[in-house]
Design a protein around this motif. Structure first.
Motif, PDB file in Angstrom:
ATOM      1  N   VAL A  34     -40.147 -29.283 -23.242  1.00 27.23           N
ATOM      2  CA  VAL A  34     -41.306 -29.271 -22.422  1.00 27.23           C
ATOM      3  C   VAL A  34     -42.294 -30.486 -22.787  1.00 27.23           C
ATOM      4  N   LYS A  37     -38.053 -22.119 -21.661  1.00 25.17           N
ATOM      5  CA  LYS A  37     -36.883 -23.187 -21.808  1.00 25.17           C
ATOM      6  C   LYS A  37     -36.825 -23.375 -23.270  1.00 25.17           C
ATOM      7  N   GLU A  95     -36.842 -28.405 -10.284  1.00 23.98           N
ATOM      8  CA  GLU A  95     -38.035 -28.047 -10.411  1.00 23.98           C
ATOM      9  C   GLU A  95     -38.522 -27.452  -9.072  1.00 23.98           C
ATOM     10  N   MET A  96     -39.124 -26.374  -9.196  1.00 20.37           N
ATOM     11  CA  MET A  96     -39.637 -25.673  -7.630  1.00 20.37           C
ATOM     12  C   MET A  96     -40.683 -26.465  -7.047  1.00 20.37           C
ATOM     13  N   ASP A  97     -40.222 -26.722  -5.652  1.00 19.00           N
ATOM     14  CA  ASP A  97     -41.240 -27.451  -4.935  1.00 19.00           C
ATOM     15  C   ASP A  97     -41.623 -26.555  -3.481  1.00 19.00           C
ATOM     16  N   ASP A 125     -31.602 -26.526 -12.337  1.00 19.70           N
ATOM     17  CA  ASP A 125     -32.458 -27.203 -13.142  1.00 19.70           C
ATOM     18  C   ASP A 125     -33.479 -27.909 -12.265  1.00 19.70           C
ATOM     19  N   GLU A 131     -39.984 -19.211  -9.083  1.00 13.68           N
ATOM     20  CA  GLU A 131     -38.845 -19.874  -9.688  1.00 13.68           C
ATOM     21  C   GLU A 131     -37.627 -19.010  -9.302  1.00 13.68           C
ATOM     22  N   ARG A 143     -31.620 -19.540 -15.612  1.00 13.80           N
ATOM     23  CA  ARG A 143     -31.675 -19.961 -14.075  1.00 13.80           C
ATOM     24  C   ARG A 143     -30.016 -20.501 -13.941  1.00 13.80           C
ATOM     25  N   TYR A 176     -36.847 -19.307  -5.734  1.00 13.43           N
ATOM     26  CA  TYR A 176     -35.890 -20.655  -5.339  1.00 13.43           C
ATOM     27  C   TYR A 176     -34.627 -20.732  -5.235  1.00 13.43           C
ATOM     28  N   TYR A 182     -45.340 -23.363 -14.801  1.00 15.46           N
ATOM     29  CA  TYR A 182     -43.837 -23.530 -14.368  1.00 15.46           C
ATOM     30  C   TYR A 182     -43.496 -24.994 -14.690  1.00 15.46           C
ATOM     31  N   GLU A 183     -44.619 -25.937 -14.808  1.00 16.42           N
ATOM     32  CA  GLU A 183     -44.306 -27.449 -15.031  1.00 16.42           C
ATOM     33  C   GLU A 183     -43.970 -27.623 -16.306  1.00 16.42           C
ATOM     34  N   ASN A 215     -33.514 -22.002 -19.279  1.00 16.47           N
ATOM     35  CA  ASN A 215     -32.372 -22.798 -18.586  1.00 16.47           C
ATOM     36  C   ASN A 215     -31.164 -21.845 -18.440  1.00 16.47           C
TER      37      ASN A 215
END
Ligand code: SF4
Length: 706
Positions: free
Chosen positions: A650, A678, A82-84, A80, A452, A434, A455, A672-673, A431
């Motif tokens: 979201v 989800k 968040e991709m950075d 869970d 994502e 992932r 990641y 993605y944000e 979710n």
């Protein structure tokens, strides 16, 4: 300044986005694309939409992956998180190609040898070329040694393809989009071509100007409704009720084509009996369309000289998606509205190469050209073609996209190779997806950006973007077209075909393909439908329609003229009854969520959100909510709203939009944000295993994280 620069090279190619397959020219200077122009291709005649014209500079984005990356030992996979992209090097370290390939392919081989072939799975991509799709499925079938291979066709038209194969023997379209200009009546149902197939939408509008009657059927009021002769805004999830009511009218008013039914179909009596329970009067309160409109529409469709049906994900992405498509096929068969120019069935294919990737066998139940893996004769053919000992190929269908995610959780699938797909964003109940991806012992991701999914990878292999490679692509019209390399991959990134081969070698495959044309040549010798298309011919003509069985065959844009490619040459009616959505609204989650795309963004957004112009037009995640629902929520357009389902939540910006009916909210799945998936429900259509992206229960509350 791109506007003033003069290109030093012009490269003819095709658009990398949707299934319309517009031909274009890349204008290149100093190894960069300056601008794009439309070419006179069969499906676009120089037209391009905003994505095709302006969505190219993602290829030069600074976030491109340029070296192989291996996950650091002390970087746990957090499902869970968040991709950075800025934290990329905290999680991964750079590696040489040799080290990355040994680790990627060597570990897959070890898992296969320790836990058996079915402990591995591969997802290819409908964005890749036909040759990449073909080689990828061959790698899974001969290197992994199972049929656990799939791609995003499972998430879009799998249900249409099941119904079409069952009903008329071919999963592809019967007529090209351009045939709308020859039709008297065109039905567009569950599709929003203005957004998803924009140049196709322009041909539909041109047809309307020339007198074609357009019937739009959709719970959402898409832009095309403004051009419609009739707009049927049926209630979400009631397609079967509405379509069966139309068939009831056609039967009762004697509008069936009896000669066509007698000579070219089977199963009509069962269908006729089934629709008896679906009178327009009984169905009107269910589908929300009054009985007289249902009657009028049925008469119009059945009695015109040429009626054509085009459909999209609004039909297919339901647990009754196959039934929805069965009804459309039955409408065409009972009225004889198929097998001639200006008639037929056209499931608008989404991705630029989803037709070709499916044709090339990137699906778990079929080899190339839809030859079933359970058919001993087909297995023997491919064992001979691929020079394998008899009995080598797996005789059981593999797992589909969502089934793979469940199998990982169950511990049966332990390793995956993902080429150009982003299931962490595109799978339903993201979710859960992932968590599954994070639970894999070994995940190899081949892509152009840190998606994502990447990641959560153990190793990332930097690939070539669309304009950086040459290959063939098959559009929604069954048109095989040539995409040509215009620029080089950045840094140490490599073309996908080379990477697939190198992984194959680590799995023990003795491959040595040189030019991409060698892969295409092998394909056409295993796929009778494209046997007549040579690489030289494609270089010369740019595009050839299949079926094309001989080298002097011009190809067949309109098929089923004489018969259907089924037993006895006859189409088959398959009756359908109402099956409600898996998750209905209730007091806790009172609204319906519909997911889809926006004009400017493509699927999970990894390309278009990095294309400067497209991102400038649509930069932020939005939810399209009916203005009266916005008012009822006590918010204003532009305020943040939180959407929750039983699976996730979201927060995104509310946009007042009366195209959504009251009680239904539309969310694009590219952000993605605020990943819409989800929220979605992973319940599957039993026949096609397609998830129900177009319907689940949600609640909306004002406010949330910005
Ligand atoms: Fe590309 Fe589709 Fe737009 Fe044509 S209509 S330019 S293929 S996105």
């Amino acid at each position: 300044d791109a506007a003033l620069a003069v290109p030093d090279k012009q490269v003819p190619s095709v658009c990398p986005y949707c299934g319309v397959g517009c031909q274009l020219t890349y204008n290149v200077k100093d190894g960069k694309i300056l601008f794009v122009e439309g070419r006179d291709g069969p499906s676009n005649h120089k037209r391009l939409c905003v994505k095709g014209r302006y969505g190219f500079d993602y290829a030069n984005h600074p976030q491109r992956l340029t070296v192989p990356l291996i996950r650091r030992k002390d970087a746990p996979k957090v499902a869970d998180a968040e991709m950075d992209p800025d934290r990329l090097m905290d999680i991964f370290r750079e590696a040489s190609w040799e080290e990355a390939l040994e680790f990627a392919g060597g570990t897959l081989a070890k898992l296969r040898d320790t836990h058996g072939p079915k402990s591995l799975a591969g997802f290819g991509s409908a964005k890749g070329s036909n040759e990449e799709a073909y080689l990828f499925q061959k790698l899974v079938r001969t290197g992994f040694r199972s049929n656990n291979v799939d791609h995003c066709t499972r998430l879009c038209h799998a249900s249409s393809v099941v119904a079409l194969l069952e009903g008329i023997g071919s999963g592809a379209v019967s007529n090209p989009v351009m045939d709308v200009t020859r039709a008297e009546v065109v039905i567009v149902i569950g599709a929003n071509p203005t957004v998803n197939h924009p140049v196709a939408a322009t041909w539909i509008k041109n047809a309307v100007k020339n007198g074609t009657k357009l019937i739009v059927m959709d719970p959402r009021k898409s832009d095309l409704y403004r051009h419609a002769h009739r707009y049927l805004q049926f209630k979400p999830d009631t397609d079967v009720a509405m379509l069966n009511a139309m068939m009831y009218v056609i039967v009762h008013e004697g509008l069936v084509d009896e000669a066509f039914i007698a000579s070219r179909t089977i199963g009509y009596e069962d269908l006729k009996k089934n629709v008896e329970g679906y009178s327009p009067e009984a169905m009107a309160p269910i589908c929300g369309i009054d009985a007289e409109t249902l009657r009028y529409t049925a008469r119009l469709y059945a009695s015109s000289k040429g009626s054509m049906i085009l459909w999209g994900m609004g039909v297919s992405q339901h647990i009754h998606g196959t039934d929805n498509a069965r009804c459309l096929i039955a409408l065409a068969l009972m009225t004889g509205q198929i097998g001639r120019p200006g008639t037929g069935l056209h499931p608008l294919r989404g991705q630029n190469n989803v037709q070709g990737a499916s044709d090339a066998g990137l699906i778990p139940m079929m080899y190339p050209d839809y030859q079933r893996v359970v058919d001993p004769a087909a297995r023997a053919r491919f064992e001979r073609a691929w020079q394998l000992p008899a009995g080598t190929l797996d005789d059981q269908p593999g797992l589909t996209v969502v089934e793979v995610m469940h199998a990982i959780k169950a511990g049966t699938v332990k390793g995956m190779y993902v080429m150009g797909e982003n299931p962490a964003m595109s799978d339903p109940d993201a979710n859960h997806a992932r968590e599954s991806l994070a639970a894999l012992e070994h995940l190899v991701v081949q892509d152009i950006f840190l998606t994502e999914t990447a990641y959560l990878a153990d190793v990332i292999l930097p690939a070539g973007a669309f304009p950086e490679k040459t290959g063939t692509f098959t559009n929604t019209d069954r048109l095989v077209q040539m995409g040509r390399q215009a620029i080089d991959p950045p840094g140490d990134a490599k073309q996908d075909l080379w990477i697939i081969q190198e992984i194959g070698k680590r799995l023990g495959l003795p491959w040595n393909y040189g030019h991409v044309s060698e892969v295409f040549d092998e394909m056409r010798h295993t796929m009778p439908s494209i046997a007549g298309i040579t690489w030289e011919r494609l270089e010369r003509e740019h595009a050839v329609t299949y079926p094309c069985r001989e080298e002097d065959d011009p190809g067949e844009p309109v098929v089923f003229v004489e018969d259907f490619p089924r037993e006895g040459g006859r189409g088959r009616f398959v009756p359908a009854d109402i099956i409600p959505a898996d998750e209905r609204p209730d007091t806790e989650f009172p609204m319906v969520l519909i997911t889809g795309r926006q004009l400017e963004h493509w699927h999970t957004g990894s390309m278009t959100r990095r294309a400067t112009m497209l991102d400038a037009i649509e930069p932020d995640p939005v939810a399209l909510i009916h203005p009266l629902d916005v008012e009822q929520l006590g918010i204003r357009p532009g305020d943040v709203v939180t959407i929750e389902s039983r699976r996730g939540s979201v927060s995104l910006y509310a946009r007042a939009d009366d195209s959504s009916p009251r009680g239904a909210v539309f969310v694009p799945f590219c952000y993605y944000e605020a990943a819409a998936n989800k929220l979605t429900n992973a319940a599957l259509d039993p026949f096609a295993k397609i998830p129900e992206f177009k319907y689940c229960a949600v609640r909306l509350t004002p406010g949330g994280d910005e």
